[in-house]
Enzyme design. Structure first.
Site, short mmCIF file in Angstrom:
data_model
loop_
_atom_site.label_atom_id
_atom_site.label_comp_id
_atom_site.label_asym_id
_atom_site.label_seq_id
_atom_site.Cartn_x
_atom_site.Cartn_y
_atom_site.Cartn_z
N LYS A 177 0.84 -1.21 0.00
CA LYS A 177 0.00 0.00 0.00
C LYS A 177 0.88 1.26 0.00
CE LYS A 177 -3.46 -2.86 0.89
NZ LYS A 177 -4.73 -3.14 0.29
C1 PLP Z 1 -5.60 -4.10 1.11
C2 PLP Z 1 -7.08 -3.99 1.07
C3 PLP Z 1 -7.89 -4.29 2.18
C4 PLP Z 1 -7.38 -4.76 3.51
O1 PLP Z 1 -6.32 -5.58 3.48
P1 PLP Z 1 -5.55 -6.20 4.74
O2 PLP Z 1 -4.62 -7.14 4.06
O3 PLP Z 1 -6.55 -6.88 5.60
O4 PLP Z 1 -4.85 -5.12 5.47
C5 PLP Z 1 -9.24 -4.11 2.05
N1 PLP Z 1 -9.81 -3.66 0.91
C6 PLP Z 1 -9.07 -3.35 -0.17
C7 PLP Z 1 -9.75 -2.83 -1.38
C8 PLP Z 1 -7.68 -3.53 -0.13
O5 PLP Z 1 -6.96 -3.25 -1.23
#
Ligand code: PLP
Length: 371
Positions: A177
């Site tokens: 991210k």
């Molecule tokens: C990364 C992501 C999440 C949450 O991801 P985790 O791996 O649980 O931190 C939720 N929704 C979207 C659209 C994502 O890209």
């Protein structure tokens, strides 16, 4: 395909935590939450163990439960729809816009029933969904807005940050991210009652006075550990730079790829959006070219790429449970079948981007001749 950007500050703060002996619910987390809320422009932020955990708690706080329907997009990471299932509610999908890949407001209105309680808006790939019409629909039908902003930290819609529209919003900090804590997430809100509830729910349902033995509701262990918070604090302090650097890499790709508009569609953002680039995703325009073959050939050239995203409603679990079938959400499916996420991270050099872009275009051209 992706890699986090870790600097001296992250290492320094992490070492401070290790030396302090406080490995959970410490000072770094408190400061991280404060600075994060300030960045997004909300009153409160509650750090949790993952974005998925944050979405679960956001659903609980909004009172979503069995018998309720929540409208959301099929073109997302599976966690957004799963969070609706965690609280016993039903995800109802609405198809997407073919240019931004975000939920299409016109399709939301058609999906509303007497059971609809909320819209879970996902801001996909790094740019906000079309919020004005979505807010209007929500107001008209008395629906709650919850934001999955996990992919769009720092992005704005008409000058307003993703995460500042819903009654609560969630960000995620997996290593791919805009910023990372290893694993982790955060829930932002302006509602004090919700924030207090989040603090309790992440910590086994303990009372807000943090008495160890008073559990006044069913809670979870969704705490972020202090080592992650240390990394998060360093990252949020550098966040403006991290985002600028992502935008630079995206700009390089745009320069090399935009001239090939007859073959591929480069990412598009309407002028009222800013894009913070969780990923750089292109779409092959000719539907007869096999995207999967392009990915395989890129792999042979030493370039790893990914189909991004498969549509959630066609995962076997969703098909079996709800009876979805191909054709239910044609725009999402067409996009799922033709998009490729390219290698994308801070530090990717101009020569790398040029090499990847040239290879991509060369391979697509070769396939275009065959079909
Ligand atoms: C990364 C992501 C999440 C949450 O991801 P985790 O791996 O649980 O931190 C939720 N929704 C979207 C659209 C994502 O890209």
């Amino acid at each position: 395909m992706a890699r986090p950007h870790i600097a001296a500050r992250e290492k320094k703060y992490t070492l401070e935590v290790l030396n302090s002996g406080v490995l959970s619910l410490g000072k770094k987390q408190e400061l991280f939450e404060k600075k994060f809320a300030k960045f997004v422009g909300t009153k409160y932020a509650c750090a949790v163990s993952s974005g998925t955990a944050g979405l679960h708690l956001a659903m609980i706080a909004s009172g979503i439960g069995p018998g309720d329907e929540v409208i959301t997009t099929p073109f997302s990471f599976v966690a957004s729809a799963n969070a609706i299932l965690y609280v016993g509610a039903k995800p109802v999908f609405a198809d997407i816009d073919p240019l931004t890949y975000n939920i299409d407001p016109k399709k939301i209105e058609c999906a509303i029933t007497g059971k609809t309680k909320a819209i879970l808006v996902v801001h996909i790939f790094g740019q906000p969904a079309e919020m004005d019409p979505i807010l209007k629909i929500a107001q008209k039908h008395h629906l709650k807005i919850i934001e999955d902003a996990c992919e769009s930290l720092g992005a704005t819609y008409k000058g307003r940050m993703a995460g500042a529209f819903g009654e609560s919003a969630v960000f995620a900090f997996y290593a791919n991210k805009q910023m990372t804590t290893g694993e982790g997430g955060i829930i932002v809100t302006n509602n004090k009652k919700y924030h207090d509830l989040f603090l309790s729910l992440r910590n086994q349902g303990r009372g807000s006075n943090m008495q160890w033995l008073d559990h006044n509701r069913l809670g979870y262990n969704y705490r972020m550990n202090e080592l992650s918070a240390a990394v998060g604090l360093a990252q949020v302090e550098r966040l403006n730079w991290l985002i600028k650097d992502r935008q630079l890499v995206a700009g390089l790709y745009n320069n090399f790829l935009a001239p090939h508009g007859e073959l591929i569609q480069v990412p598009e953002a309407p002028p009222h959006n800013t894009h913070t680039w969780q990923v750089y995703v292109i779409r092959i325009k000719n539907p007869d070219i096999s995207r999967d073959k392009i990915i395989l050939e890129l792999q042979k050239g030493g370039i790893s790429t990914k189909p991004y995203f498969p549509s959630i409603h066609l995962f076997s679990f969703y098909k079996d449970r709800f009876g979805f079938k191909p054709g239910d959400f044609p725009v999402s499916e067409a996009v799922s079948n033709s998009t490729i996420a390219l290698p994308f991270y801070i530090g990717l050099k101009k020569e790398d981007v040029k090499y990847i872009s040239n290879k991509l275009i060369e391979i697509i051209k070769k396939h275009a001749k065959r079909v």
